[in-house]
Design a protein around this motif. Structure first.
Motif, short mmCIF file in Angstrom:
data_model
loop_
_atom_site.label_atom_id
_atom_site.label_comp_id
_atom_site.label_asym_id
_atom_site.label_seq_id
_atom_site.Cartn_x
_atom_site.Cartn_y
_atom_site.Cartn_z
N SER A 192 2.08 -18.02 -2.06
CA SER A 192 2.70 -16.97 -1.25
C SER A 192 2.32 -17.00 0.22
CB SER A 192 2.35 -15.58 -1.82
OG SER A 192 3.12 -14.58 -1.21
N HIS A 193 3.30 -16.58 1.04
CA HIS A 193 3.07 -16.30 2.46
C HIS A 193 3.84 -15.04 2.81
CE1 HIS A 193 6.05 -19.56 1.84
NE2 HIS A 193 6.82 -18.84 2.63
N LEU A 194 3.28 -14.27 3.73
CA LEU A 194 3.83 -12.95 4.05
C LEU A 194 4.56 -12.93 5.39
CD1 LEU A 194 0.86 -10.71 2.84
CD2 LEU A 194 2.89 -11.44 1.58
N SER A 195 4.41 -14.00 6.18
CA SER A 195 5.19 -14.16 7.41
C SER A 195 5.67 -15.59 7.48
CB SER A 195 4.34 -13.83 8.64
OG SER A 195 4.98 -14.35 9.80
N VAL A 196 6.99 -15.78 7.41
CA VAL A 196 7.54 -17.14 7.42
C VAL A 196 7.33 -17.78 8.79
CG1 VAL A 196 9.63 -18.52 7.12
CG2 VAL A 196 9.22 -16.52 5.65
N ALA A 197 7.68 -17.05 9.86
CA ALA A 197 7.51 -17.60 11.21
C ALA A 197 6.03 -17.84 11.49
CB ALA A 197 8.10 -16.64 12.25
N GLY A 198 5.18 -16.90 11.06
CA GLY A 198 3.74 -17.05 11.25
C GLY A 198 3.21 -18.29 10.54
N TYR A 199 3.69 -18.52 9.31
CA TYR A 199 3.21 -19.67 8.54
C TYR A 199 3.67 -20.97 9.20
CZ TYR A 199 1.92 -22.29 4.28
OH TYR A 199 1.36 -23.17 3.38
N ARG A 200 4.93 -21.00 9.61
CA ARG A 200 5.42 -22.23 10.29
C ARG A 200 4.60 -22.49 11.56
NH1 ARG A 200 11.37 -21.03 8.60
NH2 ARG A 200 11.71 -22.76 7.14
N ASP A 201 4.37 -21.44 12.35
CA ASP A 201 3.60 -21.60 13.60
C ASP A 201 2.17 -22.06 13.30
OD1 ASP A 201 5.79 -20.79 15.04
OD2 ASP A 201 5.03 -18.77 15.47
N SER A 202 1.58 -21.51 12.26
CA SER A 202 0.18 -21.87 11.95
C SER A 202 0.07 -23.32 11.48
CB SER A 202 -0.41 -20.91 10.90
OG SER A 202 -0.64 -19.64 11.50
N LEU A 203 1.05 -23.80 10.73
CA LEU A 203 1.03 -25.21 10.33
C LEU A 203 1.08 -26.11 11.57
CD1 LEU A 203 3.48 -25.19 7.26
CD2 LEU A 203 0.98 -25.25 7.20
#
Ligand SMILES: [Zn+2]
Length: 308
Positions: A192-203
């Motif tokens: 799970s991830h709770l922010s799609v944009a946040g997850y993409r940015d963090s990767l």
């Protein structure tokens, strides 16, 4: 337990047959810290790791959290009682440390109509936790801890899996220590991830940090240690995983005149062969919010969607 060269030590348990959990101890000449505290049953392993590292109870000054999920904060009370250490984590989830009922409801039941309150679910969320302990320090990007002898930890913000998460860079060994900033990809559940944009940015940010900081290895909570080129491969797989979740959801929405949040949750888990449980629902809801924000879909009534 695996001991690394230098000031970093690791304690390991298994959450299931396929899911390991690693917790890292960092030792300087002045004091030591745990990066997260694992699940409550890990206490003997944590104490044995401190013994082998030559870290006495009085030497442990902090638990520095990556994030506040139950399997990362589970030994906080026991460690604090034995050592007097302070607990530091992103302030966004401070309540999850102090109030386990709130931890349970906000983690497992943000959609209470779809996820019933059952003894089994309560046990899954609450059994890894020992006892509530409020944060002593709310910390964020840029927090630094000088452990002595050149051992220095600096926090980098890597949200996505949760809305607030930190990675820790240890300067003397150029080691980046992560919690779940890169999620499990091939598990029977959606991690799970709770922010799609946040997850993409963090990767993307992890990839940049590895280069900018001259990182020599990355340590994870649920993956084996990796060299930079292996991390690049993992990041690429994680990005492809988000894309697959997104494209599957768009196909599900395109395949019917209208779909509900529940339809998307059920359909995604069936198509990608994962268990239909609360983490998957939270992740689907995050993707729905992302697709709404990008104007790809619209909400025609509460939790009912169609393509724009
Ligand atoms: Zn987590």
């Amino acid at each position: 337990m695996t001991e690394f060269e230098g000031p970093i030590f690791r304690a390991t348990t298994h959450l299931s047959e396929t899911i390991p959990l690693h917790v890292h101890l960092v030792k300087g000449t002045h004091y030591a810290v745990w990066i997260d505290s694992g699940v409550k049953a890990m206490l003997p392993e944590l104490m044995a790791t401190m013994d082998r590292a030559g870290v006495g109870p009085g030497d442990l000054r902090f638990i520095l959290h990556t994030h506040s999920h139950h399997d990362h904060i589970g030994c906080n009370a026991q460690l604090q009682d034995r050592t007097g250490c302070l607990i530091a984590a992103p302030g966004h989830y401070a309540a999850w440390h102090a109030d386990f009922e709130r931890h349970y409801q906000e983690f497992a039941r943000p959609f209470p109509r779809l996820v019933p309150d059952t003894p089994e679910l309560r046990a899954e969320v609450l059994d890894p936790l020992d006892a509530p302990r409020p944060l002593d320090l709310a910390i964020d990007e840029g927090a630094q801890f000088n452990l002595g002898g050149g051992v220095n930890l600096r926090a980098y913000s890597l949200p996505g899996h949760m809305l607030a998460e930190l990675g820790w860079f240890e300067e003397s060994t150029r080691t980046l220590i992560l919690g779940d900033a890169v999620t499990g990809l091939d598990w029977p559940i959606f991690h799970s991830h709770l922010s799609v944009a946040g997850y993409r940015d963090s990767l993307a940010r992890i990839r940049r940090l590895v280069r900018e900081l001259g990182v020599t290895r990355v340590l994870f909570a649920h993956f084996p240690p990796m060299a930079p080129d292996e991390v690049d491969g993992l990041l690429a797989r994680a990005a492809a995983y988000i894309d697959e979740v997104e494209s599957t959801l768009i196909r599900l929405i395109a395949g019917a005149p209208q779909v509900t949040l529940e339809d998307l949750w059920t359909g995604l888990c069936a198509r990608l062969e994962r268990q239909r449980e609360f983490r998957a629902l939270n992740m689907v809801a995050a993707h729905v919010q992302d697709l709404l924000a990008r104007g790809v879909i619209c909400e025609v009534e509460t939790q009912v969607y169609e393509l724009r």
